[in-house]
Design a protein around this motif. Structure first.
Motif, PDB file in Angstrom:
ATOM      1  N   ALA A  15     -11.704   5.493 -13.337  1.00  0.00           N
ATOM      2  CA  ALA A  15     -12.202   4.353 -12.581  1.00  0.00           C
ATOM      3  C   ALA A  15     -13.226   3.584 -13.410  1.00  0.00           C
ATOM      4  CB  ALA A  15     -12.830   4.827 -11.274  1.00  0.00           C
ATOM      5  N   THR A  16     -13.343   2.297 -13.135  1.00  0.00           N
ATOM      6  CA  THR A  16     -14.290   1.446 -13.849  1.00  0.00           C
ATOM      7  C   THR A  16     -15.711   1.694 -13.362  1.00  0.00           C
ATOM      8  OG1 THR A  16     -12.605  -0.271 -14.097  1.00  0.00           O
ATOM      9  CG2 THR A  16     -14.905  -0.939 -14.380  1.00  0.00           C
ATOM     10  N   THR A  17     -16.640   1.848 -14.300  1.00  0.00           N
ATOM     11  CA  THR A  17     -18.052   2.018 -13.972  1.00  0.00           C
ATOM     12  C   THR A  17     -18.832   0.828 -14.511  1.00  0.00           C
ATOM     13  OG1 THR A  17     -17.872   4.433 -14.075  1.00  0.00           O
ATOM     14  CG2 THR A  17     -20.083   3.489 -14.208  1.00  0.00           C
ATOM     15  N   HIS A  28      -9.068   0.077  -7.442  1.00  0.00           N
ATOM     16  CA  HIS A  28      -9.617  -1.230  -7.798  1.00  0.00           C
ATOM     17  C   HIS A  28      -8.925  -1.795  -9.036  1.00  0.00           C
ATOM     18  CE1 HIS A  28     -12.869  -4.160  -8.950  1.00  0.00           C
ATOM     19  NE2 HIS A  28     -12.918  -4.296  -7.639  1.00  0.00           N
ATOM     20  N   ASN A  29      -8.244  -0.942  -9.790  1.00  0.00           N
ATOM     21  CA  ASN A  29      -7.492  -1.386 -10.968  1.00  0.00           C
ATOM     22  C   ASN A  29      -5.998  -1.486 -10.691  1.00  0.00           C
ATOM     23  OD1 ASN A  29      -9.733  -1.576 -12.720  1.00  0.00           O
ATOM     24  ND2 ASN A  29      -9.686   0.630 -13.085  1.00  0.00           N
ATOM     25  N   TRP A  50     -10.523  -1.839   1.240  1.00  0.00           N
ATOM     26  CA  TRP A  50     -11.425  -2.872   0.734  1.00  0.00           C
ATOM     27  C   TRP A  50     -12.763  -2.828   1.474  1.00  0.00           C
ATOM     28  CZ3 TRP A  50     -12.300  -5.336  -3.412  1.00  0.00           C
ATOM     29  CH2 TRP A  50     -11.271  -5.742  -4.266  1.00  0.00           C
ATOM     30  N   GLY A  51     -12.712  -2.594   2.786  1.00  0.00           N
ATOM     31  CA  GLY A  51     -13.948  -2.499   3.555  1.00  0.00           C
ATOM     32  C   GLY A  51     -14.842  -1.385   3.046  1.00  0.00           C
ATOM     33  N   PHE A  78     -14.748  -8.650  -6.544  1.00  0.00           N
ATOM     34  CA  PHE A  78     -13.466  -9.237  -6.155  1.00  0.00           C
ATOM     35  C   PHE A  78     -12.652  -9.793  -7.320  1.00  0.00           C
ATOM     36  CE2 PHE A  78     -16.101 -10.099  -2.212  1.00  0.00           C
ATOM     37  CZ  PHE A  78     -15.578  -9.015  -1.516  1.00  0.00           C
ATOM     38  N   ASN A  79     -13.225  -9.815  -8.505  1.00  0.00           N
ATOM     39  CA  ASN A  79     -12.535 -10.359  -9.670  1.00  0.00           C
ATOM     40  C   ASN A  79     -12.472  -9.282 -10.753  1.00  0.00           C
ATOM     41  OD1 ASN A  79     -11.431 -11.920 -11.682  1.00  0.00           O
ATOM     42  ND2 ASN A  79     -13.279 -13.126 -12.052  1.00  0.00           N
TER      43      ASN A  79
END
Length: 201
Positions: A15-17, A28-29, A50-51, A78-79
């Motif tokens: 996951a992105t940190t 998220h990716n 998403w919530g 969100f981007n």
């Protein structure tokens, strides 16, 4: 997302940190996560996910107000530049609408559903936290201003420091309703006062 989609998202790697220390979940990716899903059951799963991401992100960064027109605050949320995907404003709005239905957010009545308060901690929980702090600090015999609670020196190390005015007002409403405190009008919101009656919420 569907169970199959969610399972597929688990294989996306680490996951992105962010530099802030916040870690996004692996979904998220996942590119389809950024497209509003047409099937009701899939959309429910997507909006729920998403919530959860929004509330965790806002809690980590101590944010309260989601503004659909503020691209800076929510850019990393969100981007996703890593996969060149971004949520459309109308999709974000639909997600927030689902959060509102569950009591996790509230639209600013003057914003035409462009701004919302995110309740990453419920007013009832803030009420218990603030009440405990007041009595542990021996401040229950004094009238405290809303400013002192949200921005005072005595509260600098508390999680509710810099709490959003809307959230603080709802928290005070909970305390008054429970008979724990009474509030006093001031010249403005920050000068409003509160006095606690008994030992805790």
């Amino acid at each position: 997302m569907s169970q199959t989609t969610s399972n597929a998202a688990q294989g996306l790697g680490q996951a992105t940190t962010l530099a802030s220390g916040f870690q996004f979940p692996s979904i998220h990716n996942f590119p389809p996560f950024y497209t509003l899903q047409p099937t009701a059951s899939t959309w429910k799963n997507q909006s729920d996910l998403w919530g959860t991401v929004i509330m965790r992100y806002y809690r980590h960064h101590r944010l309260y107000q989601l503004d659909l027109d503020d691209s800076t605050t929510n850019d990393q949320l969100f981007n996703n530049q890593r996969i060149s995907r971004a949520l459309k404003p109308e999709t974000i709005q639909a997600i927030v609408e689902e959060m509102v239905k569950k009591g996790d957010a509230e639209w600013d009545a003057t914003s035409r559903k462009r701004r919302a308060i995110i309740f990453w901690r419920k007013p009832e929980d803030w009420a218990a936290m603030i009440s405990s702090w007041v009595f542990e600090s021996g401040l229950n015999n004094s009238i405290l201003t809303f400013y002192e609670i949200a921005h005072g020196e005595n509260s600098e190390d508390q999680e509710f420091y810099n709490i959003h005015p809307t959230v603080l007002q709802k928290t005070m409403d909970v305390l008054v309703k429970r008979g724990v405190a009474t509030t006093f009008q001031g010249a403005n919101f920050e000068e409003m006062g509160v006095k606690f009656f008994n030992a805790g919420a």
